[in-house]
Design a protein around this motif. Sequence first.
Motif, PDB file in Angstrom:
ATOM      1  N   ILE A  84      61.962  91.823   1.475  1.00 43.09           N
ATOM      2  CA  ILE A  84      61.327  91.592   2.452  1.00 43.09           C
ATOM      3  C   ILE A  84      60.651  92.346   3.167  1.00 43.09           C
ATOM      4  CG2 ILE A  84      62.979  91.610   4.971  1.00 43.09           C
ATOM      5  CD1 ILE A  84      63.692  89.108   3.355  1.00 43.09           C
ATOM      6  N   SER A  85      59.073  92.635   3.176  1.00 44.28           N
ATOM      7  CA  SER A  85      58.609  93.158   3.582  1.00 44.28           C
ATOM      8  C   SER A  85      57.703  93.186   4.945  1.00 44.28           C
ATOM      9  CB  SER A  85      57.127  92.604   2.311  1.00 44.28           C
ATOM     10  OG  SER A  85      56.150  91.630   3.036  1.00 44.28           O
ATOM     11  N   HIS A  86      58.344  92.537   5.523  1.00 40.54           N
ATOM     12  CA  HIS A  86      57.436  92.127   7.268  1.00 40.54           C
ATOM     13  C   HIS A  86      58.267  93.542   8.143  1.00 40.54           C
ATOM     14  CE1 HIS A  86      56.819  90.567  10.811  1.00 40.54           C
ATOM     15  NE2 HIS A  86      55.698  90.062  10.643  1.00 40.54           N
ATOM     16  N   MET A 285      56.365  92.808  19.708  1.00 39.29           N
ATOM     17  CA  MET A 285      56.505  94.538  19.689  1.00 39.29           C
ATOM     18  C   MET A 285      57.656  94.814  19.080  1.00 39.29           C
ATOM     19  SD  MET A 285      54.875  94.967  23.830  1.00 39.29           S
ATOM     20  CE  MET A 285      53.324  94.554  24.207  1.00 39.29           C
ATOM     21  N   ARG A 286      57.922  95.713  18.645  1.00 42.40           N
ATOM     22  CA  ARG A 286      58.676  96.619  17.931  1.00 42.40           C
ATOM     23  C   ARG A 286      59.738  96.892  18.328  1.00 42.40           C
ATOM     24  NH1 ARG A 286      55.364  96.828  12.581  1.00 42.40           N
ATOM     25  NH2 ARG A 286      54.963  94.362  12.357  1.00 42.40           N
ATOM     26  N   PRO A 287      61.095  97.464  18.219  1.00 43.87           N
ATOM     27  CA  PRO A 287      62.147  98.470  18.768  1.00 43.87           C
ATOM     28  C   PRO A 287      61.439  99.869  18.427  1.00 43.87           C
ATOM     29  CG  PRO A 287      63.242  96.816  18.151  1.00 43.87           C
ATOM     30  CD  PRO A 287      61.892  96.533  17.152  1.00 43.87           C
ATOM     31  N   ALA A 288      60.822 100.235  17.098  1.00 43.15           N
ATOM     32  CA  ALA A 288      60.155 101.419  17.233  1.00 43.15           C
ATOM     33  C   ALA A 288      58.904 100.675  16.544  1.00 43.15           C
ATOM     34  CB  ALA A 288      61.735 102.212  16.451  1.00 43.15           C
ATOM     35  N   GLU A 289      57.706 101.901  17.380  1.00 39.81           N
ATOM     36  CA  GLU A 289      56.595 101.663  16.302  1.00 39.81           C
ATOM     37  C   GLU A 289      55.839 103.153  15.598  1.00 39.81           C
ATOM     38  OE1 GLU A 289      53.316  99.204  14.787  1.00 39.81           O
ATOM     39  OE2 GLU A 289      53.513  98.458  17.017  1.00 39.81           O
ATOM     40  N   VAL A 290      54.923 102.542  14.666  1.00 43.29           N
ATOM     41  CA  VAL A 290      54.515 103.557  13.776  1.00 43.29           C
ATOM     42  C   VAL A 290      52.575 103.571  14.558  1.00 43.29           C
ATOM     43  CG1 VAL A 290      53.663 104.037  11.453  1.00 43.29           C
ATOM     44  CG2 VAL A 290      55.955 102.699  12.226  1.00 43.29           C
TER      45      VAL A 290
HETATM   46  O1  F7E Z   1      52.154  95.297  11.458  1.00 47.90           O
HETATM   47  C1  F7E Z   1      51.497  95.398  14.960  1.00 47.90           C
HETATM   48  C2  F7E Z   1      52.023  96.142  14.692  1.00 47.90           C
HETATM   49  O2  F7E Z   1      52.654  93.728  10.163  1.00 47.90           O
HETATM   50  C3  F7E Z   1      50.296  95.992  11.778  1.00 47.90           C
HETATM   51  C4  F7E Z   1      53.368  95.072   5.746  1.00 47.90           C
HETATM   52  O3  F7E Z   1      52.690  94.927   4.421  1.00 47.90           O
HETATM   53  O4  F7E Z   1      51.899  97.185   5.844  1.00 47.90           O
HETATM   54  C5  F7E Z   1      52.968  96.508   6.529  1.00 47.90           C
HETATM   55  O5  F7E Z   1      53.779  96.963   7.533  1.00 47.90           O
HETATM   56  C6  F7E Z   1      50.485  96.721  13.259  1.00 47.90           C
HETATM   57  C7  F7E Z   1      51.680  97.306  13.791  1.00 47.90           C
HETATM   58  O6  F7E Z   1      52.085  95.284   9.132  1.00 47.90           O
HETATM   59  C8  F7E Z   1      51.224  91.962  16.054  1.00 47.90           C
HETATM   60  O7  F7E Z   1      53.094  96.381  15.825  1.00 47.90           O
HETATM   61  C9  F7E Z   1      50.907  93.647  16.365  1.00 47.90           C
HETATM   62  O8  F7E Z   1      52.056  98.572  14.475  1.00 47.90           O
HETATM   63  O9  F7E Z   1      50.500  93.665  10.472  1.00 47.90           O
HETATM   64  P1  F7E Z   1      52.091  94.747  10.592  1.00 47.90           P
HETATM   65  P2  F7E Z   1      52.968  96.838   9.714  1.00 47.90           P
HETATM   66  O10 F7E Z   1      54.038  96.557   9.529  1.00 47.90           O
HETATM   67  O11 F7E Z   1      51.899  97.821   9.192  1.00 47.90           O
HETATM   68  C10 F7E Z   1      52.770  98.026   5.330  1.00 47.90           C
HETATM   69  C11 F7E Z   1      52.490  99.495   4.366  1.00 47.90           C
HETATM   70  C12 F7E Z   1      54.255  97.733   4.326  1.00 47.90           C
HETATM   71  O12 F7E Z   1      54.956  98.386   3.570  1.00 47.90           O
HETATM   72  C13 F7E Z   1      54.461  96.213   5.036  1.00 47.90           C
HETATM   73  O13 F7E Z   1      55.363  95.224   4.074  1.00 47.90           O
HETATM   74  O14 F7E Z   1      50.471  95.266  13.767  1.00 47.90           O
HETATM   75  N1  F7E Z   1      51.145  93.769  15.725  1.00 47.90           N
HETATM   76  N2  F7E Z   1      50.342  92.764  17.139  1.00 47.90           N
HETATM   77  C14 F7E Z   1      51.117  93.463  15.431  1.00 47.90           C
HETATM   78  N3  F7E Z   1      51.172  93.153  13.795  1.00 47.90           N
HETATM   79  C15 F7E Z   1      52.246  91.659  13.242  1.00 47.90           C
HETATM   80  N4  F7E Z   1      52.701  90.645  12.292  1.00 47.90           N
HETATM   81  N5  F7E Z   1      51.851  90.287  14.268  1.00 47.90           N
HETATM   82  C16 F7E Z   1      51.115  90.597  15.435  1.00 47.90           C
HETATM   83  O15 F7E Z   1      51.367  90.028  16.245  1.00 47.90           O
END
Ligand code: F7E
Length: 331
Positions: A84-86, A285-290
């Motif tokens: 589960i990668s999301h 948005m997420r409960p805790a952000e990186v």
């Molecule tokens: O989010 C922000 C979100 O879901 C990137 C996975 O492959 O890489 C991935 O994880 C950023 C975050 O990737 C939306 O809050 C804003 O700050 O594309 P993402 P992720 O969380 O970095 C890592 C290395 C992994 O290992 C994981 O498997 O974008 N963000 N608005 C959003 N993100 C999403 N998905 N959708 C939005 O609407």
Amino acid sequence: MSEVKRALITGITGQDGGHLAALLHEKGYEIYGIIRGQHNPKREAVISEFPYVTLIDADLTDQSSLIRAMQTARPHEVYNLGAISHVGYSFKDPMLTNDVTAKGVLNMLEAIRLTDPENTVRFYQASTSEMFGGLEYNRPEKGYTEESAFHPRSPYGVAKLYGHWITQNYRESYDMFAVSGILFNHEGDRRGVEFVTRKITNAVARIKLGLQDHIELGDLWPKRDWGYAGDYVEGMWRMLQQDQPKDYVLATGETHSIEEFLDLAFKEIGIEDWKPYVKQNPAFMRPAEVDLLLGDPTKAETELGWKRKVDFPGLVKLMVQHDLAVESKKI
Ligand code: F7E
Ligand code: NAP
């Protein structure tokens, strides 16, 4: 004549599974891919795009199915890409994330140990930059390395950290050739539309073609070290060809905000100001952000001879152009 190498890939229906299958096929491997579920909607697509992959029905949560997969494939190399990668979804279903992304790694390692008494199988675990977690006080100036401290910020990051440590533990306890690639974000034309880069490039293409008028996103300030997935699977393979099992960071060494990604993506279709087309929606948005991720790939560059080829502007262009081609066929 040497025996043809066999590889078993979990996560064959995912982004990296597709890139890795194509790479290993080029290298002459016999490839087996694990697919889950009685009616997986991606099954037909995998069969038609990768006719050389033998699909095996199994699930990372079902250890007996993994043992059968090992007995069928008799692989020299196992690439554990299934998860589960999301990150956002992992907050909604933390138990399932734990079962698949954490315990699934242990299930796979034990399946290997039970079916490989000679201890010859090489194992790759898909670790992640999400284990570092960003945060001002936990951030090395030149980027995270293999030695940096971990501080995961999501159920996904915590589950991946378990997978990372259990892989190291099996290497130390049983002398297995088991390694983790600590990969920073990698994207491309196979990326799921639930991830922010592909969500943006897909929307940008559709806006250009008049198929939608805006995109809804969460926070735009986080920064990521974004590379191209095709480059990263080459690094995975190289890790399993070394004399010694070691963990490696794969990254570009650059970090960019989502706003910068939007800038380049909209410029690709001739729009200079994207703000009128973007609405913020707290649901994303997420409960805790990186806040910021930046990797230092020096060890991989020095020891594996690996280096990313596609840069940030090249990645955005490649993805927008791909989505323009795909979406224009729908008109
Ligand atoms: O989010 C922000 C979100 O879901 C990137 C996975 O492959 O890489 C991935 O994880 C950023 C975050 O990737 C939306 O809050 C804003 O700050 O594309 P993402 P992720 O969380 O970095 C890592 C290395 C992994 O290992 C994981 O498997 O974008 N963000 N608005 C959003 N993100 C999403 N998905 N959708 C939005 O609407
Ligand atoms: P992805 O596109 O989300 O693919 C995930 C794969 O896991 C899919 O094939 C999925 O199958 C499979 N899966 C989910 N639950 C499963 C289960 N119970 N049993 C067996 N397989 C299951 O991920 P990706 O981007 O290719 O990433 C590959 C791996 O690298 C993942 O482990 C990810 O966490 C990790 N990683 C990714 C990045 C990145 O930026 N892409 C960075 C660092 C680490 P279904 O199609 O059936 O759902």
